[in-house]
Design a protein around this motif. Structure first.
Motif, PDB file in Angstrom:
ATOM      1  N   ILE A 158       1.104  -1.108  -0.080  1.00 27.87           N
ATOM      2  CA  ILE A 158      -0.079  -0.401  -0.054  1.00 27.87           C
ATOM      3  C   ILE A 158       1.077   1.266  -0.201  1.00 27.87           C
ATOM      4  N   PRO A 159       1.122   1.894  -0.985  1.00 27.92           N
ATOM      5  CA  PRO A 159       2.032   2.673  -1.324  1.00 27.92           C
ATOM      6  C   PRO A 159       2.190   4.149  -0.720  1.00 27.92           C
ATOM      7  N   GLU A 160       1.007   3.970  -0.125  1.00 24.48           N
ATOM      8  CA  GLU A 160       0.832   5.251   0.831  1.00 24.48           C
ATOM      9  C   GLU A 160       1.340   5.095   2.445  1.00 24.48           C
ATOM     10  N   LEU A 161       1.133   3.986   2.281  1.00 24.82           N
ATOM     11  CA  LEU A 161       1.432   4.345   4.103  1.00 24.82           C
ATOM     12  C   LEU A 161       2.896   4.309   4.341  1.00 24.82           C
ATOM     13  N   ALA A 162       4.207   3.859   2.948  1.00 22.83           N
ATOM     14  CA  ALA A 162       5.177   4.395   3.473  1.00 22.83           C
ATOM     15  C   ALA A 162       5.145   6.133   3.470  1.00 22.83           C
ATOM     16  N   HIS A 163       4.516   7.025   3.263  1.00 19.09           N
ATOM     17  CA  HIS A 163       4.659   8.160   4.123  1.00 19.09           C
ATOM     18  C   HIS A 163       4.622   8.348   5.738  1.00 19.09           C
ATOM     19  N   ALA A 164       4.646   7.170   6.007  1.00 24.29           N
ATOM     20  CA  ALA A 164       4.926   6.985   7.619  1.00 24.29           C
ATOM     21  C   ALA A 164       6.289   7.830   8.632  1.00 24.29           C
ATOM     22  N   ASP A 165       6.042   8.321   9.743  1.00 24.73           N
ATOM     23  CA  ASP A 165       7.774   8.443   9.800  1.00 24.73           C
ATOM     24  C   ASP A 165       7.658   7.554  10.393  1.00 24.73           C
ATOM     25  N   PRO A 166       8.432   6.349   9.717  1.00 27.23           N
ATOM     26  CA  PRO A 166       9.363   4.859  10.586  1.00 27.23           C
ATOM     27  C   PRO A 166       9.635   4.927  12.470  1.00 27.23           C
ATOM     28  N   ARG A 167       9.987   6.496  12.484  1.00 26.47           N
ATOM     29  CA  ARG A 167      10.202   6.574  14.128  1.00 26.47           C
ATOM     30  C   ARG A 167       9.331   7.519  14.890  1.00 26.47           C
ATOM     31  N   ALA A 168       8.635   7.320  14.646  1.00 23.16           N
ATOM     32  CA  ALA A 168       7.004   7.262  15.144  1.00 23.16           C
ATOM     33  C   ALA A 168       6.580   6.291  15.835  1.00 23.16           C
ATOM     34  N   PHE A 169       6.213   6.730  17.438  1.00 20.49           N
ATOM     35  CA  PHE A 169       6.208   5.896  18.550  1.00 20.49           C
ATOM     36  C   PHE A 169       5.397   5.737  19.502  1.00 20.49           C
ATOM     37  N   GLY A 170       4.020   5.018  19.367  1.00 25.41           N
ATOM     38  CA  GLY A 170       2.885   5.794  20.390  1.00 25.41           C
ATOM     39  C   GLY A 170       2.293   4.671  21.606  1.00 25.41           C
ATOM     40  N   ILE A 171       2.091   4.736  22.572  1.00 25.88           N
ATOM     41  CA  ILE A 171       1.089   3.573  23.760  1.00 25.88           C
ATOM     42  C   ILE A 171       0.190   4.360  24.467  1.00 25.88           C
ATOM     43  N   VAL A 172      -0.517   3.703  24.625  1.00 24.35           N
ATOM     44  CA  VAL A 172      -1.696   3.902  25.663  1.00 24.35           C
ATOM     45  C   VAL A 172      -2.480   2.362  26.245  1.00 24.35           C
ATOM     46  N   LEU A 173      -2.171   2.401  27.162  1.00 25.25           N
ATOM     47  CA  LEU A 173      -3.334   1.544  28.462  1.00 25.25           C
ATOM     48  C   LEU A 173      -4.231   2.146  28.864  1.00 25.25           C
ATOM     49  N   GLU A 174      -5.251   1.428  28.636  1.00 30.88           N
ATOM     50  CA  GLU A 174      -6.656   1.681  28.828  1.00 30.88           C
ATOM     51  C   GLU A 174      -7.133   1.171  29.839  1.00 30.88           C
ATOM     52  N   SER A 175      -7.931   0.730  30.855  1.00 36.12           N
ATOM     53  CA  SER A 175      -7.776   0.299  32.525  1.00 36.12           C
ATOM     54  C   SER A 175      -9.906  -0.150  31.519  1.00 36.12           C
ATOM     55  N   GLY A 204      -7.105  -2.724  28.381  1.00 36.10           N
ATOM     56  CA  GLY A 204      -6.858  -2.799  27.071  1.00 36.10           C
ATOM     57  C   GLY A 204      -5.321  -1.799  26.679  1.00 36.10           C
ATOM     58  N   LEU A 205      -4.414  -1.906  25.333  1.00 40.19           N
ATOM     59  CA  LEU A 205      -3.213  -2.072  24.958  1.00 40.19           C
ATOM     60  C   LEU A 205      -3.487  -1.597  23.521  1.00 40.19           C
ATOM     61  N   ALA A 206      -3.165  -0.456  23.425  1.00 44.27           N
ATOM     62  CA  ALA A 206      -2.541   0.080  21.910  1.00 44.27           C
ATOM     63  C   ALA A 206      -0.986   0.420  21.629  1.00 44.27           C
ATOM     64  N   VAL A 207      -0.496  -0.372  20.932  1.00 46.02           N
ATOM     65  CA  VAL A 207       0.375   0.419  20.528  1.00 46.02           C
ATOM     66  C   VAL A 207       1.130   0.831  18.656  1.00 46.02           C
ATOM     67  N   PHE A 208       1.614   2.138  18.342  1.00 47.59           N
ATOM     68  CA  PHE A 208       1.999   2.359  17.039  1.00 47.59           C
ATOM     69  C   PHE A 208       3.293   2.729  16.513  1.00 47.59           C
ATOM     70  N   SER A 209       3.626   1.898  16.098  1.00 46.38           N
ATOM     71  CA  SER A 209       5.086   2.021  15.313  1.00 46.38           C
ATOM     72  C   SER A 209       4.856   2.035  13.886  1.00 46.38           C
ATOM     73  N   PRO A 210       5.802   2.162  13.249  1.00 44.88           N
ATOM     74  CA  PRO A 210       5.497   1.930  11.575  1.00 44.88           C
ATOM     75  C   PRO A 210       6.082   0.398  11.389  1.00 44.88           C
ATOM     76  N   ARG A 211       7.378   0.830  11.527  1.00 38.66           N
ATOM     77  CA  ARG A 211       8.100  -0.441  10.773  1.00 38.66           C
ATOM     78  C   ARG A 211       7.742  -1.830  11.307  1.00 38.66           C
ATOM     79  N   LEU A 212       7.996  -2.741  10.392  1.00 31.10           N
ATOM     80  CA  LEU A 212       7.280  -3.727  10.095  1.00 31.10           C
ATOM     81  C   LEU A 212       8.289  -5.345  10.082  1.00 31.10           C
ATOM     82  N   ASP A 213       8.086  -6.164  11.470  1.00 33.01           N
ATOM     83  CA  ASP A 213       8.722  -7.567  11.156  1.00 33.01           C
ATOM     84  C   ASP A 213       8.426  -8.044  10.074  1.00 33.01           C
ATOM     85  N   ALA A 214       8.848  -9.316   9.651  1.00 34.78           N
ATOM     86  CA  ALA A 214       8.635 -10.326   8.166  1.00 34.78           C
ATOM     87  C   ALA A 214       7.270 -11.164   8.292  1.00 34.78           C
TER      88      ALA A 214
END
Length: 615
Positions: free
Chosen positions: A1-18, A263-273
């Motif tokens: 999906i070419p549009e996803l390549a525009h994401a900042d590869p350094r981005a990182f966020g995390i949220v934990l919600e009770s 509940g837990l959510a994490v965002f970071s664009p670099r993907l593994d195999a």
């Protein structure tokens, strides 16, 4: 999906919600990205609700595939997609949203035969509305990403036509695929995903809105396929290392949850195999290890309650203080609280407790763990961290713990030397200052420590604790100068030393003691050989008046805590005043009864506390 390549590869966020809706976030937790495959369990949930379990299971299996998420394959026997988390199963789920799989139902390019058709826009609207209900806010399709997916989704089109060839999809597959592409392009952030996860953890009810997003009977099925298939062919490694139902997406997001807790959510664009976020997988693994979140280890129910909260202005310690200290504590005592717990203290319950403590406008607090059946190690770390945080804020937190249990893991027995100004058995473990963990063997000693800290904070340290004069003594209230002189002629002085037994249990009550200087305590022996303090007295208080009034034996031991001085009134002299000086006798009797009433009121209040809470 070419549009996803525009994401900042350094981005990182995390949220934990009770599961109650309290949020903890770090990093770029509000950075937008598209939901991608994390939409799959939610579309599957909507298909279950709209088409029914039987219709969905007729077209989608629930077995792990062992193949890549975009593999072009079906079960060789049944011809069904192996599970709803791979693309073949997810496209089928999308086709069943809106009732396309019900008997007699149909859909544009969807399953079912005959009946009214569900248009693509109607189906998409149902999906976006359903995702929004889980997130607790309106979500929308990212049109640029949707266009990019549509332009490059050739492999998914191959999967769609394969499904059409096996009768899983009816009609033109492109209609269903267009909905699927746009479903995956819905924009979210980590906070949205954490609330979606917390909604599943909360049995399908959104923790903030209170709206039911999914019927409880479908939550189990959705979580089951997330557990076995949510991380594709890396699901086995994920379950061993992390142990949470989860779903990833190639947009860089990961959603995970611990049922009944968080509940837990994490965002970071670099993907593994395998198409999973590299940092996301690592962060979830660290959190699971540090907070003991693996759902196969969470074998004890997370039931804990704050059974009671006691502010020291309403429920003071058994230390009977001079009038100036009592008046100050009546003003500031609400800023010192003991919280009593019952049940098991696990991460989610510890979070609720800590939140309750931090939300109070307090200066000093103690958490009473004696009635907590179990405290897990991650909760201990959270409690220690909370004590350190309060210390950094200029506040203080102590603990009450059963002797010998050491649930707090500090390796120090409770009881022992006084800590922080308390005088009846606190242990300080872990060093001094921010590293010190103050532990008390009972709530009374913790309450006294809280009082001492409040007095020190609010100017009570400047209050004199020297000897009081006769006219300042509580027993002399409302006596005239002449009556004071008459009584002074009957009093004889007596000194005592620290540790000295002044009056013992069973002894005949022949004297009333007026404490003029120093401190002393009354206590009773316990069957286990220990002692229970009834009161610590300071100058201005009286000892023995109840026994003298009843002409009985003494029921407690009285010992000096420090060196000090008493004035002693013989019982015979007191009783003789009834004939020789009735007004003075009546005034003394009134003041004695007032003191006895205060003591009885304190004892009645303590007897009314929950079992085990008073000691």
């Amino acid at each position: 999906i070419p549009e996803l390549a525009h994401a900042d590869p350094r981005a990182f966020g995390i949220v934990l919600e009770s599961h109650e809706g309290d949020v903890y976030e770090a990093g770029e937790s509000q950075a937008p990205f598209t939901i991608q495959s994390i939409s799959k369990p939610f579309a599957y949930a909507m298909a279950l609700e709209d088409s029914g379990v039987a219709a969905v299971e007729a077209k989608i299996d629930v077995e792990p595939s062992g193949d890549a998420f975009n593999s072009i394959s079906l079960d060789p026997v049944s011809g069904r997609p192996l599970n709803p988390m791979i693309n073949a199963g997810a496209i089928t789920s999308t086709s069943l949203v809106g009732g396309g799989g019900r008997a007699g139902g149909g859909g544009a390019g969807a399953g079912g035969a005959g009946g009214p058709r569900v248009a693509g826009e109607e189906r998409l609207g149902r999906i976006v509305a359903g995702l929004s209900r889980f997130a607790g806010r309106p979500l929308a399709v990212d049109e640029e990403v949707a266009a990019s997916e549509t332009a490059t989704g050739h492999r998914n089109r191959a999967i769609g036509w394969m499904l059409r060839s096996r009768g899983i999809l009816d009609g033109d597959p492109d209609a269903t695929l267009e909905v699927y592409f746009r479903q995956c392009a819905v924009g979210v952030d980590c906070r949205d995903l954490s609330l979606m996860a917390a909604t599943l953890a909360n049995g399908g009810v959104h923790p903030l809105t209170g709206e039911r997003a999914l019927a409880r009977e479908h939550v189990q099925q959705v979580l089951s396929v997330m557990t076995t298939c949510g991380m594709y062919d890396a699901a086995g490694n994920w379950m061993v290392r992390v142990g949470l139902p989860a779903k990833s997406g190639v947009g860089g997001g990961i959603l995970a949850l611990l049922p009944g807790q968080l509940g837990l959510a994490v965002f970071s664009p670099r993907l593994d195999a395998w198409g999973n976020s590299v940092r996301g997988v690592f962060a979830c693994g660290e959190l699971s290890r540090d907070l003991d979140l693996h759902f196969l280890r969470a074998s004890r129910p997370a039931h804990v309650a704050i059974a009671a909260r006691h502010a020291v202005d309403r429920e003071p310690s058994r230390r009977r203080r001079p009038a100036a200290e009592r008046e100050l504590l009546e003003r500031v005592g609400r800023r010192g609280i003991v919280f009593e717990l019952q049940g098991d203290v696990l991460v989610a319950s510890a979070e609720r407790i800590i939140r309750a403590v931090l939300s109070e406008p307090l200066d000093v607090a103690a958490i009473d763990l004696r009635d907590a059946e179990y405290v897990d190690p991650p909760s201990v770390r959270l409690l220690h961290a909370t004590a350190a945080r309060l210390h950094e804020e200029g506040r203080e937190l102590a603990f009450v713990e059963r002797a010998g249990r050491d649930a707090l893991g500090v390796g120090a027995a409770t009881g022992g030397a006084a800590s922080g100004g308390a005088t009846n058995g606190a242990a300080a473990a872990g060093g001094d200052g921010a590293d010190a963990v103050h532990i008390f063997p009972d709530r009374d000693s913790a309450s006294e420590w809280i009082e001492e800290r409040l007095l020190a904070r609010h100017g009570g340290g400047d209050l004199a604790r020297a000897a009081c004069s006769l006219d300042e003594h509580r027993l002399m209230r409302d006596l005239s100068g002449e009556q004071l002189a008459q009584l002074a002629a009957l009093l004889r002085p007596r000194s005592f030393t620290a540790g000295e037994l002044i009056a013992g249990v069973g002894g005949q009550a022949t004297e009333v003691f007026l404490l003029m200087r120093g401190e002393l305590s009354t206590s009773v022996p316990l069957p286990d050989g220990g002692r229970r303090r009834l009161a610590t007295l300071t100058p201005g208080w009286t000892i023995g008046e109840m026994a003298v009034l009843g002409e009985g034996a003494r029921t407690a031991d009285t010992r000096g805590d420090t060196d000090g001085d008493l004035l002693v009134l013989a019982a015979d002299d007191f009783h003789a005043l009834a004939d020789s000086n009735p007004p003075l006798h009546a005034a003394l009797l009134r003041n004695m009864l007032t003191g006895a009433y205060e003591l009885a009121a304190n004892l009645t209040r303590e007897l009314g506390r929950p079992s085990g809470a008073g000691a």
